[in-house]
Design a protein around this motif. Sequence first.
Motif, mmCIF file in Angstrom:
data_model
loop_
_atom_site.group_PDB
_atom_site.id
_atom_site.type_symbol
_atom_site.label_atom_id
_atom_site.label_comp_id
_atom_site.label_asym_id
_atom_site.label_seq_id
_atom_site.Cartn_x
_atom_site.Cartn_y
_atom_site.Cartn_z
ATOM 1 N N ASP A 40 0.813 -1.218 0.000
ATOM 2 C CA ASP A 40 0.000 0.000 0.000
ATOM 3 C C ASP A 40 0.850 1.273 0.000
ATOM 4 O O ASP A 40 0.329 2.375 0.197
ATOM 5 C CB ASP A 40 -0.948 0.009 1.201
ATOM 6 N N ALA A 41 2.171 1.140 -0.239
ATOM 7 C CA ALA A 41 3.032 2.320 -0.287
ATOM 8 C C ALA A 41 2.677 3.184 -1.493
ATOM 9 O O ALA A 41 2.191 2.693 -2.508
ATOM 10 C CB ALA A 41 4.497 1.901 -0.349
ATOM 11 N N VAL A 42 2.930 4.489 -1.359
ATOM 12 C CA VAL A 42 2.694 5.417 -2.465
ATOM 13 C C VAL A 42 3.978 5.517 -3.286
ATOM 14 O O VAL A 42 5.000 6.012 -2.816
ATOM 15 C CB VAL A 42 2.282 6.807 -1.953
ATOM 16 N N VAL A 43 3.923 5.038 -4.508
ATOM 17 C CA VAL A 43 5.090 5.028 -5.393
ATOM 18 C C VAL A 43 4.866 6.046 -6.505
ATOM 19 O O VAL A 43 3.797 6.077 -7.125
ATOM 20 C CB VAL A 43 5.321 3.628 -5.995
ATOM 21 N N THR A 44 5.877 6.872 -6.748
ATOM 22 C CA THR A 44 5.754 7.884 -7.787
ATOM 23 C C THR A 44 6.900 7.768 -8.785
ATOM 24 O O THR A 44 8.012 7.375 -8.439
ATOM 25 C CB THR A 44 5.758 9.312 -7.207
ATOM 26 N N TYR A 45 6.602 8.098 -10.030
ATOM 27 C CA TYR A 45 7.605 8.172 -11.099
ATOM 28 C C TYR A 45 7.643 9.613 -11.581
ATOM 29 O O TYR A 45 6.674 10.127 -12.136
ATOM 30 C CB TYR A 45 7.242 7.235 -12.244
ATOM 31 N N LYS A 46 8.744 10.285 -11.300
ATOM 32 C CA LYS A 46 8.895 11.702 -11.636
ATOM 33 C C LYS A 46 7.716 12.516 -11.097
ATOM 34 O O LYS A 46 7.183 13.400 -11.775
ATOM 35 C CB LYS A 46 9.035 11.891 -13.145
ATOM 36 N N GLY A 47 7.292 12.158 -9.882
ATOM 37 C CA GLY A 47 6.235 12.891 -9.210
ATOM 38 C C GLY A 47 4.821 12.422 -9.502
ATOM 39 O O GLY A 47 3.881 12.870 -8.857
ATOM 40 N N VAL A 48 4.659 11.508 -10.457
ATOM 41 C CA VAL A 48 3.328 11.000 -10.814
ATOM 42 C C VAL A 48 3.084 9.688 -10.082
ATOM 43 O O VAL A 48 3.893 8.763 -10.151
ATOM 44 C CB VAL A 48 3.209 10.785 -12.331
ATOM 45 N N VAL A 49 1.952 9.608 -9.367
ATOM 46 C CA VAL A 49 1.632 8.407 -8.590
ATOM 47 C C VAL A 49 1.300 7.256 -9.525
ATOM 48 O O VAL A 49 0.534 7.404 -10.481
ATOM 49 C CB VAL A 49 0.443 8.673 -7.635
ATOM 50 N N LEU A 50 1.905 6.095 -9.227
ATOM 51 C CA LEU A 50 1.625 4.895 -10.007
ATOM 52 C C LEU A 50 0.485 4.115 -9.361
ATOM 53 O O LEU A 50 0.461 3.936 -8.147
ATOM 54 C CB LEU A 50 2.879 4.005 -10.092
ATOM 55 N N HIS A 51 -0.441 3.664 -10.177
ATOM 56 C CA HIS A 51 -1.571 2.873 -9.684
ATOM 57 C C HIS A 51 -1.532 1.492 -10.335
ATOM 58 O O HIS A 51 -1.244 1.372 -11.535
ATOM 59 C CB HIS A 51 -2.900 3.562 -10.025
ATOM 60 N N LEU A 52 -1.827 0.475 -9.538
ATOM 61 C CA LEU A 52 -1.871 -0.871 -10.083
ATOM 62 C C LEU A 52 -3.000 -0.963 -11.101
ATOM 63 O O LEU A 52 -4.126 -0.548 -10.853
ATOM 64 C CB LEU A 52 -2.091 -1.897 -8.964
ATOM 65 N N GLU A 53 -2.670 -1.496 -12.270
ATOM 66 C CA GLU A 53 -3.636 -1.589 -13.353
ATOM 67 C C GLU A 53 -4.259 -2.978 -13.413
ATOM 68 O O GLU A 53 -3.682 -3.963 -12.962
ATOM 69 C CB GLU A 53 -2.946 -1.327 -14.703
ATOM 70 N N LYS A 54 -5.429 -3.013 -13.992
ATOM 71 C CA LYS A 54 -6.027 -4.303 -14.291
ATOM 72 C C LYS A 54 -5.197 -4.974 -15.371
ATOM 73 O O LYS A 54 -4.774 -4.338 -16.343
ATOM 74 C CB LYS A 54 -7.464 -4.111 -14.795
ATOM 75 N N ARG A 55 -4.932 -6.259 -15.196
ATOM 76 C CA ARG A 55 -4.157 -7.002 -16.170
ATOM 77 C C ARG A 55 -4.958 -7.161 -17.468
ATOM 78 O O ARG A 55 -6.131 -7.536 -17.454
ATOM 79 C CB ARG A 55 -3.788 -8.372 -15.617
ATOM 80 N N ARG A 56 -4.316 -6.861 -18.586
ATOM 81 C CA ARG A 56 -4.945 -6.976 -19.891
ATOM 82 C C ARG A 56 -4.106 -7.904 -20.778
ATOM 83 O O ARG A 56 -2.876 -7.804 -20.812
ATOM 84 C CB ARG A 56 -5.048 -5.610 -20.558
ATOM 85 N N TYR A 57 -4.780 -8.776 -21.496
ATOM 86 C CA TYR A 57 -4.123 -9.714 -22.406
ATOM 87 C C TYR A 57 -4.905 -9.689 -23.716
ATOM 88 O O TYR A 57 -6.055 -10.142 -23.770
ATOM 89 C CB TYR A 57 -4.105 -11.126 -21.814
#
Length: 245
Positions: A55-72
């Motif tokens: 549940d940590a808040v992870v950011t890439y160049k200041g933009v928060v990353l959100h877990l995505e639904k897996r798509r195939y």
Amino acid sequence: MEDCSAYLSSLIRLNKLISNAGLCARREADQLIESGCIAVNGVVVQRVGTKIPIDAVVTYKGVVLHLEKRRYILLNKPRGYVTTMQDPEGRKTVLDLIGKQHCAERVYPVGRLDYDTTGLLLLTNDGELARKLSHPANKVQKLYHAVLDRAIQMKHLDAIRQGLILEDGLAKVDQVAIVAGDPTQIGLAIHMGKNRIIRRIFSHLGYLVHTLDRVGYAHLTKQHIPRGKWIFLKDQEVRKLKSLV
């Protein structure tokens, strides 16, 4: 001890979380971490292999990353499209065939098909599965249908079966055979992932490939997917893919 085990089970590798968020594959995620582009709860993390709470808040160049639904996605690629995210020459990409209105998640092609090559292409935001499917050690087989400019000689068919030495080493297919009794049409099963390998095999023997179509990928076929169309894979199809690697 139970509390400790519960805590450890709630941790996730930082590069896996980045991959799961659809930003990139794990290897590229490690590079982003080392470059200082990733922060966890506001603190820049540069150590590869770091584990963090889910549940940590992870950011890439200041933009928060959100877990995505897996798509195939399984696409039947037409000619005239490149299998990259974008093209510096302005050519159409396979992502143009899908459209964000149908898939908001950022998916990536697993491997590549040449601009003039048609057929099955898998796209996903599951970076771990994509890496495993692409690794030649896992021997995920692809089936191709090639149409040549002239009938193949039997000695050349035998040479392909034995393996050929090209400029970048041995090129060997898993199976090769004439299709429907027509020696200009050749079916090949291969798990090697070298660039333009089938076209280079035939070119080495003096043949021009008029058309090249990938008709099978692992257990998947394009039987019910018209050219230029795509489908989301069903759960059982995804599970079978994962079982291969």
